[in-house]
Design a protein around this motif. Structure first.
Motif, short mmCIF file in Angstrom:
data_model
loop_
_atom_site.label_atom_id
_atom_site.label_comp_id
_atom_site.label_asym_id
_atom_site.label_seq_id
_atom_site.Cartn_x
_atom_site.Cartn_y
_atom_site.Cartn_z
N SER A 74 0.82 -1.20 0.00
CA SER A 74 0.00 0.00 0.00
C SER A 74 0.87 1.26 0.00
CB SER A 74 -0.92 0.01 1.22
OG SER A 74 -1.69 1.18 1.27
N THR A 75 1.93 1.26 0.81
CA THR A 75 2.83 2.40 0.89
C THR A 75 3.56 2.63 -0.42
OG1 THR A 75 3.16 2.08 3.27
CG2 THR A 75 4.83 3.37 2.10
N PHE A 76 4.12 1.57 -0.99
CA PHE A 76 4.88 1.69 -2.23
C PHE A 76 3.98 2.04 -3.41
CE2 PHE A 76 8.28 -0.28 0.15
CZ PHE A 76 9.43 0.19 -0.46
N ARG A 77 2.76 1.54 -3.39
CA ARG A 77 1.81 1.85 -4.46
C ARG A 77 1.48 3.34 -4.45
NH1 ARG A 77 -2.60 -2.39 -4.06
NH2 ARG A 77 -3.14 -1.11 -2.27
N LYS A 78 1.28 3.90 -3.26
CA LYS A 78 1.01 5.34 -3.15
C LYS A 78 2.19 6.16 -3.66
CE LYS A 78 -2.11 4.85 0.82
NZ LYS A 78 -2.22 4.98 2.29
N THR A 79 3.40 5.71 -3.33
CA THR A 79 4.61 6.40 -3.80
C THR A 79 4.69 6.37 -5.32
OG1 THR A 79 5.80 5.77 -1.79
CG2 THR A 79 7.14 6.45 -3.67
N ALA A 80 4.38 5.21 -5.90
CA ALA A 80 4.43 5.06 -7.36
C ALA A 80 3.38 5.91 -8.05
CB ALA A 80 4.25 3.59 -7.74
N VAL A 81 2.20 6.02 -7.45
CA VAL A 81 1.12 6.85 -8.01
C VAL A 81 1.52 8.32 -8.02
CG1 VAL A 81 -1.21 7.74 -7.58
CG2 VAL A 81 -0.78 5.28 -7.50
N VAL A 82 2.08 8.80 -6.92
CA VAL A 82 2.52 10.19 -6.84
C VAL A 82 3.62 10.45 -7.86
CG1 VAL A 82 3.68 11.89 -5.38
CG2 VAL A 82 1.86 10.47 -4.43
N GLU A 83 4.55 9.53 -7.97
CA GLU A 83 5.66 9.68 -8.92
C GLU A 83 5.15 9.67 -10.35
OE1 GLU A 83 8.23 8.55 -11.91
OE2 GLU A 83 7.03 6.95 -11.01
N ALA B 160 -1.27 3.95 -14.47
CA ALA B 160 -0.35 2.91 -14.91
C ALA B 160 0.54 2.43 -13.76
CB ALA B 160 0.51 3.41 -16.06
N ASN B 161 1.08 3.37 -13.01
CA ASN B 161 1.97 3.00 -11.92
C ASN B 161 1.24 2.22 -10.82
OD1 ASN B 161 3.90 4.31 -13.37
ND2 ASN B 161 4.52 5.71 -11.74
N TYR B 162 0.00 2.60 -10.55
CA TYR B 162 -0.82 1.87 -9.57
C TYR B 162 -0.95 0.42 -10.00
CZ TYR B 162 -4.77 0.72 -6.50
OH TYR B 162 -5.58 0.12 -5.56
N ASN B 163 -1.30 0.21 -11.26
CA ASN B 163 -1.52 -1.15 -11.75
C ASN B 163 -0.22 -1.95 -11.88
OD1 ASN B 163 -4.50 -1.62 -12.45
ND2 ASN B 163 -4.13 0.41 -13.28
N LEU B 164 0.86 -1.28 -12.25
CA LEU B 164 2.15 -1.97 -12.36
C LEU B 164 2.63 -2.43 -10.99
CD1 LEU B 164 3.91 0.29 -15.02
CD2 LEU B 164 3.19 -2.09 -15.34
#
Length: 238
Positions: free
Chosen positions: A90-99, A213-217
């Motif tokens: 959950s934490t890394f997914r949020k980071t990827a979405v923001v990025e 895209a980042n969320y799904n990846l």
């Protein structure tokens, strides 16, 4: 605990069946088109890209290993490890979405920067996952396993089946693998994400695409990583 182990075994069977199913016609056509384009690119260019990604990944591996807290799994049941893993995902997914949203909003130049940034997020996430399930990434073979997990998440039908077989039989296979095939590694990854990430280069619209895209990846990598490490955890207990 026995009930939870049985539940995980059922989920692993479902996951492996899903992995070995063929993609649809559109996905196969897209892969064919990408292979055609790749065949038109000079070999020298492929070698430069391969070497660049190889060095990028190796640098990320070193950095991620140094910053990952080891032995996170001591005293934890499989259920507790799964729950800790879900928190980290959950934490890394949020980071990827923001990025993804940030680089996508910037158009072509920042969109291109998304590739190494997202790659570093994914690699760091895999190191954390290994630690959650009790595997020591100070060992070379564990870093090699981690790269196979990454390849399993982002590869074609044929390569996925081959990689799944290696992961399922890791204790026997690890002695036969000296290093990754880096050209294949980078080509499979690029082919997998190129079509989606291309739209991220469009200013404005790219922010939405980048975040989605980042969320799904990360979700794709998360499902793959969790099940690969669950598989090894259960194998160790047999």
């Amino acid at each position: 605990m026995a009930d939870y182990t049985a539940k995980v075994q059922d989920e692993l069977l479902f996951w492996k069946r899903k992995l070995t199913k063929r993609f649809g016609m559109i996905s196969r056509a897209s892969k064919g088109a990408q292979m055609k384009v790749n065949s038109l690119i000079p070999e020298k260019v492929h070698k430069v890209v391969t070497e660049s990604i190889k060095n990028m990944v190796k640098a990320t591996l070193v950095g991620s290993n140094l910053t990952t807290k080891k032995q996170q799994a001591i005293g934890l049941s499989l259920y507790e490890r799964d729950e800790l893993f879900k928190e980290k995902l959950s934490t890394f997914r949020k980071t990827a979405v923001v990025e993804g949203a940030g680089t996508g909003a910037g158009g072509i130049m920042l969109g291109l920067a998304d590739f190494p940034l997202l790659l570093s997020i994914k690699m760091k996430f895999l190191f954390e996952t290994a630690a959650v399930y009790g595997f020591d990434t100070n060992e070379y073979e564990e870093r090699l396993f981690l790269l196979h997990v990454f390849q399993l998440a982002f590869s074609s039908d044929e390569k996925r089946k081959e990689t799944l077989s290696i992961i399922e039989n890791w204790e026997q296979q690890k002695h036969l693998i000296a290093d990754m095939d880096w050209q294949e590694f980078q080509q499979e990854y690029r082919d997998y994400i190129d079509l989606v990430k291309m739209f991220q280069l469009i200013p404005g619209f790219g922010a939405i695409v980048g975040a989605f895209a980042n969320y799904n990846l990360l979700d794709q990598l998360g499902e793959t990583a969790m099940n690969c490490y669950r598989l090894r955890t259960l194998q160790q207990r047999q």
